[in-house]
Scaffold this motif. Structure first.
Motif, PDB file in Angstrom:
ATOM      1  N   PRO A 141      13.674  43.362  93.580  1.00 20.79           N
ATOM      2  CA  PRO A 141      13.705  44.720  93.019  1.00 20.79           C
ATOM      3  C   PRO A 141      12.647  44.963  91.940  1.00 20.79           C
ATOM      4  O   PRO A 141      12.201  46.101  91.755  1.00 20.79           O
ATOM      5  N   PHE A 142      12.257  43.919  91.228  1.00 21.34           N
ATOM      6  CA  PHE A 142      11.266  44.069  90.166  1.00 21.34           C
ATOM      7  C   PHE A 142       9.858  43.678  90.611  1.00 21.34           C
ATOM      8  O   PHE A 142       8.945  43.597  89.792  1.00 21.34           O
ATOM      9  N   GLY A 143       9.682  43.412  91.892  1.00 18.88           N
ATOM     10  CA  GLY A 143       8.369  43.029  92.378  1.00 18.88           C
ATOM     11  C   GLY A 143       8.129  41.533  92.252  1.00 18.88           C
ATOM     12  O   GLY A 143       8.977  40.773  91.776  1.00 18.88           O
ATOM     13  N   VAL A 191      21.091  46.926  85.184  1.00 20.25           N
ATOM     14  CA  VAL A 191      21.211  48.249  85.812  1.00 20.25           C
ATOM     15  C   VAL A 191      19.956  48.573  86.612  1.00 20.25           C
ATOM     16  O   VAL A 191      20.033  49.021  87.772  1.00 20.25           O
ATOM     17  N   MET A 192      18.789  48.361  86.024  1.00 18.59           N
ATOM     18  CA  MET A 192      17.532  48.656  86.726  1.00 18.59           C
ATOM     19  C   MET A 192      17.396  47.817  87.996  1.00 18.59           C
ATOM     20  O   MET A 192      16.999  48.324  89.053  1.00 18.59           O
ATOM     21  N   ARG A 193      17.748  46.529  87.895  1.00 16.75           N
ATOM     22  CA  ARG A 193      17.652  45.656  89.058  1.00 16.75           C
ATOM     23  C   ARG A 193      18.596  46.135  90.171  1.00 16.75           C
ATOM     24  O   ARG A 193      18.223  46.202  91.346  1.00 16.75           O
ATOM     25  N   ARG A 234      22.559  44.212  99.262  1.00 19.78           N
ATOM     26  CA  ARG A 234      21.214  44.783  99.363  1.00 19.78           C
ATOM     27  C   ARG A 234      20.171  43.856  98.734  1.00 19.78           C
ATOM     28  O   ARG A 234      19.056  43.732  99.248  1.00 19.78           O
ATOM     29  N   THR A 235      20.540  43.216  97.623  1.00 24.80           N
ATOM     30  CA  THR A 235      19.614  42.290  96.967  1.00 24.80           C
ATOM     31  C   THR A 235      19.318  41.101  97.867  1.00 24.80           C
ATOM     32  O   THR A 235      18.164  40.650  97.967  1.00 24.80           O
ATOM     33  N   ALA A 236      20.348  40.599  98.524  1.00 25.71           N
ATOM     34  CA  ALA A 236      20.164  39.471  99.442  1.00 25.71           C
ATOM     35  C   ALA A 236      19.267  39.867 100.609  1.00 25.71           C
ATOM     36  O   ALA A 236      18.421  39.075 101.064  1.00 25.71           O
ATOM     37  N   SER A 237      19.422  41.088 101.094  1.00 24.31           N
ATOM     38  CA  SER A 237      18.574  41.549 102.195  1.00 24.31           C
ATOM     39  C   SER A 237      17.110  41.607 101.774  1.00 24.31           C
ATOM     40  O   SER A 237      16.207  41.233 102.536  1.00 24.31           O
ATOM     41  N   LEU A 238      16.857  42.067 100.562  1.00 23.17           N
ATOM     42  CA  LEU A 238      15.486  42.081 100.048  1.00 23.17           C
ATOM     43  C   LEU A 238      14.929  40.670  99.958  1.00 23.17           C
ATOM     44  O   LEU A 238      13.772  40.416 100.321  1.00 23.17           O
ATOM     45  N   ALA A 239      15.770  39.752  99.456  1.00 24.41           N
ATOM     46  CA  ALA A 239      15.316  38.365  99.304  1.00 24.41           C
ATOM     47  C   ALA A 239      14.949  37.753 100.648  1.00 24.41           C
ATOM     48  O   ALA A 239      13.980  36.986 100.756  1.00 24.41           O
ATOM     49  N   GLU A 240      15.704  38.089 101.669  1.00 26.23           N
ATOM     50  CA  GLU A 240      15.402  37.578 103.010  1.00 26.23           C
ATOM     51  C   GLU A 240      14.039  38.061 103.491  1.00 26.23           C
ATOM     52  O   GLU A 240      13.374  37.401 104.291  1.00 26.23           O
TER      53      GLU A 240
END
Length: 695
Positions: free
Chosen positions: A235-237, A394-396, A224-230
């Protein structure tokens, strides 16, 4: 769940314990799995009852306050399963579940080992031979996600079951036991807001399942983090302009400059020791747009916020803000933090709640610089910082897969001010006399300085071992217990930059400095006509100028901390006694003795006490005497060098030789609690030299 008389158990107690300790050490040594003193593990097995001779089913479980990574058999609580499971029949309900903790003592087998923890029921009531309860960042990220139950099903299918948030205790043990019984295919569960629990028929199976749950959660979050990066998201703006990390040298310099003020603020209610962290994880979090928003939500896992408090203090200035502006803002934010924490306590406390334990922050975040964490000792301060790094992870993770939704404020308060937690705190041993104090000792790599460092550490202080010989300082620091007790720093006290570096080292290692011992010295023994300008200058540079520089830089820190302090000069009976062939040494010792009086008069308004010690005849273990001074003094007195200590002793009133540890004892006497009203005093430690009596 009803009481049962049988369970799946390991073969023998000996095998169960050996497997449990090995598994615990592996799990506890991996930061992906759990954090210091977090989580617990157990094993069930059979042993012969020494009274009846019959087999008895037992459970070994990590006791209260232990650490998985360093667990040994003595850290395990040992309980009879029949008695533990019989407690189900007398359980009075969730409103009185705390009463069950005391009942665990009546389930102990033999001497019982360590004290049972609050999680004992979770392990005993689950029908599995081996159980792991862990706090991995990835697992807590799922547990604190707003839609954690749906995500658990998406990630794990029916292998891992969701358990809604419940405070640790007997009822949570019943909940997990019931869920396992209702889901025989499950290998573990996600505990809402908390962590994970896994089980197995063998130690290897339980461990493999624990690691598999963690791995699958990690992979899901990473995807999911990689998808956001793409998509160009984080996650933290986005990073805020001006809030990125300063370059390393500038960052550390600013941290050292801020640390004493921050430590003083964090010690408003009770003295604290500090720890500084500027890892990439921390610096990235501090640079992001959502820093203030997410930090205000606080942590969720009980192990986290018990050490970090419900939320940190966050400086809202850019990285390039001046030290002066940052200090001014810190004071404003600290006042606001204390008011906010008092409000948190007042909103949630009832007539049975323990008294407020202090309204100061345990975590202070400074964008561009890093994180300052605080605790009653260095280990506690360091671990608080480590837990907040876990909280950032955890937050990330939660924000990458959903929305971070920690347990609510009332539940946090119930745990932070839990009667059982208060009782645990009250059982803690009384702190040593110098606990929470940071000592800087110069010339501490050998001789008198080393003895002083050893005594101060033994009395509870953290020690900065400063010496021109860095290797010697490192050896002493290691012997004192390593970085949670002592750190080594090399440097020359005649150099203002070296002295500043020593004091900065104290600030970065422990938060500041409270107790300084000006001990570095050398001695040149020559008649007047043979004493050169170079001899005179060297003698005065090291002891008169060096003591001045160390006192000046340390006083700056003590004043910024506003916590008082002690400065001690190791002078000499020669500060008073007039003897032959010793003009340079004795004159500079007189200078040091008068610095004591001058600084006591100047610094008393800051609650900084300044005292001195006048030793004499410290031959054994002395670096000065070993460096040639002993041979010269022996020649002056006409005795063999190896008899010099005995010679000095015989000319005293007490006829006793003075050793380095006697000087160290005097330092402790002057800086401990018993002489708190004493300043400006030079104390002789010379077995009685009448010619050097103070008058």
């Amino acid at each position: 769940m009803t009481a049962t008389t049988s369970t799946t158990v390991s073969t023998t107690g000996t095998a169960a314990v050996a497997d449990l300790v090995a598994r615990s050490n592996r799990l506890g040594s991996d930061p992906r799995v759990t954090n210091y003193a977090g989580g617990n593990t157990s094993a069930k097995g059979t042993e012969t009852d020494p009274v009846t001779g019959d087999p008895v089913e037992l459970m070994w479980v990590k006791g209260s306050g232990g650490d998985l990574g360093t667990l040994t058999e003595k850290n395990l609580a040992v309980l009879r399963l029949d008695r533990l499971r019989a407690m189900v029949g007398v359980y009075p309900g969730v409103d009185r579940e705390d009463e069950m903790v005391a009942a665990f003592d009546f389930c102990l087998h033999g001497k019982g080992g360590a004290a049972p923890s609050i999680d004992t029921a979770m392990h005993g009531l689950v029908d599995a031979a081996h159980v792991d309860h862990l706090h991995p960042d990835s697992g807590i990220a799922v547990a604190t996600a707003a839609d954690g139950e749906a995500l658990t099903a998406e990630i794990f299918g029916d292998d891992v079951v969701w358990v809604p948030w419940r405070r640790p205790g007997f009822q949570l043990g019943l909940d997990i036991a019931a869920i396992k019984e209702a889901n025989p295919q499950a290998v573990g569960c996600i505990l809402g807001g908390h962590g994970i629990t896994a089980w197995g028929a063998t130690s290897a199976e339980a461990e493999a399942r624990s690691l598999d749950i963690i791995r699958r959660a990690e992979q899901f979050i990473e995807g999911r983090t990689a998808s956001l990066a793409e998509q160009g998201e984080h996650p933290f703006g986005a990073q805020r302009p001006g809030f990125g990390a300063l370059v390393a040298a500038e960052r550390r310099a600013k941290a050292a400059a801020l640390a004493p003020t921050i430590r003083g603020l964090a010690s408003t209610d009770a003295p604290q020791l500090g720890h500084f962290t500027d890892s990439d994880v921390v610096l990235d979090f501090l640079a992001r747009e959502r820093l203030a928003e997410l930090a205000a939500l606080g942590t969720s896992c009980p192990d986290h916020f018990l050490r970090t408090k419900v939320k940190p203090l966050v400086v809202d200035l850019p990285a390039d803000a001046s030290v002066e502006d940052t200090v001014a803002r810190l004071r404003e934010l600290h006042a606001e933090y204390r008011e906010d924490y008092q409000g948190y306590y007042d909103r949630n406390a009832d007539t049975d709640s323990p008294a407020i334990r202090g309204a100061d922050p345990a975590i202070v975040l400074v964008p561009g610089v890093g994180m300052f964490s605080f605790g009653k000792n260095k280990q506690t301060a360091r671990v608080a910082g480590e837990f907040y790094v876990n909280a950032i992870n955890v937050m990330r993770g939660a924000e990458a897969i959903s929305t971070y939704a920690p347990i609510d404020e009332a539940e946090k308060f119930r745990i932070e001010y839990w009667a059982l937690e208060e009782a645990k705190l009250q059982r803690m041993p009384k702190p040593k006399a110098l606990a929470t104090r940071v000592a800087l000792v110069t010339g501490a790599g050998s001789g008198i300085g080393r003895a002083i460092a050893e005594r101060l550490a033994a009395e509870g202080a953290c020690v900065v071992v400063a010496d021109r010989n860095l290797e010697g300082a490192q050896e002493v620091a290691a012997e004192l217990g390593g970085p949670d007790v002592a750190v080594a720093v090399g440097g020359d006290v005649t150099s203002s930059s070296d002295v500043a570096a020593m004091v900065d080292a104290a600030a970065l290692a422990f938060g500041g400095v409270d107790l300084v011992v000006n001990n570095a010295g050398l001695s040149i023994s020559k008649p007047l006509l043979e004493t050169t300008e170079a001899d005179w200058d060297l003698q005065h540079d090291v002891m008169a100028k060096g003591s001045f520089l160390v006192a000046r830089e340390s006083a700056r820190v003590m004043i910024d901390q506003a916590m008082g302090g002690d400065i001690v000069y190791i002078a000499s009976k020669n500060a008073l006694f007039a003897g032959p062939n010793n003009i340079a040494y004795s004159a500079t010792k007189a200078d040091q003795a008068h610095q004591v009086r001058l600084l006591a008069a100047e610094l008393g308004g800051h609650q900084i006490r300044v005292n001195g010690i006048n030793p004499d005849g410290v031959v054994r273990g002395s670096g000065i005497f070993a460096g040639g001074w002993g041979a010269k003094r022996a020649a002056v007195y006409g005795v063999p060098e190896d008899e010099l200590g005995a010679y000095y002793a015989q000319r005293t009133l007490l006829k006793r030789e003075v050793l380095p540890e006697h000087v160290a004892a005097a330092v402790f006497a002057l800086t401990g609690p018993d002489l708190a009203q004493t300043t400006g005093l030079n104390v002789p430690v010379d077995s009685g030299v009448a010619a050097a009596f103070l008058r």
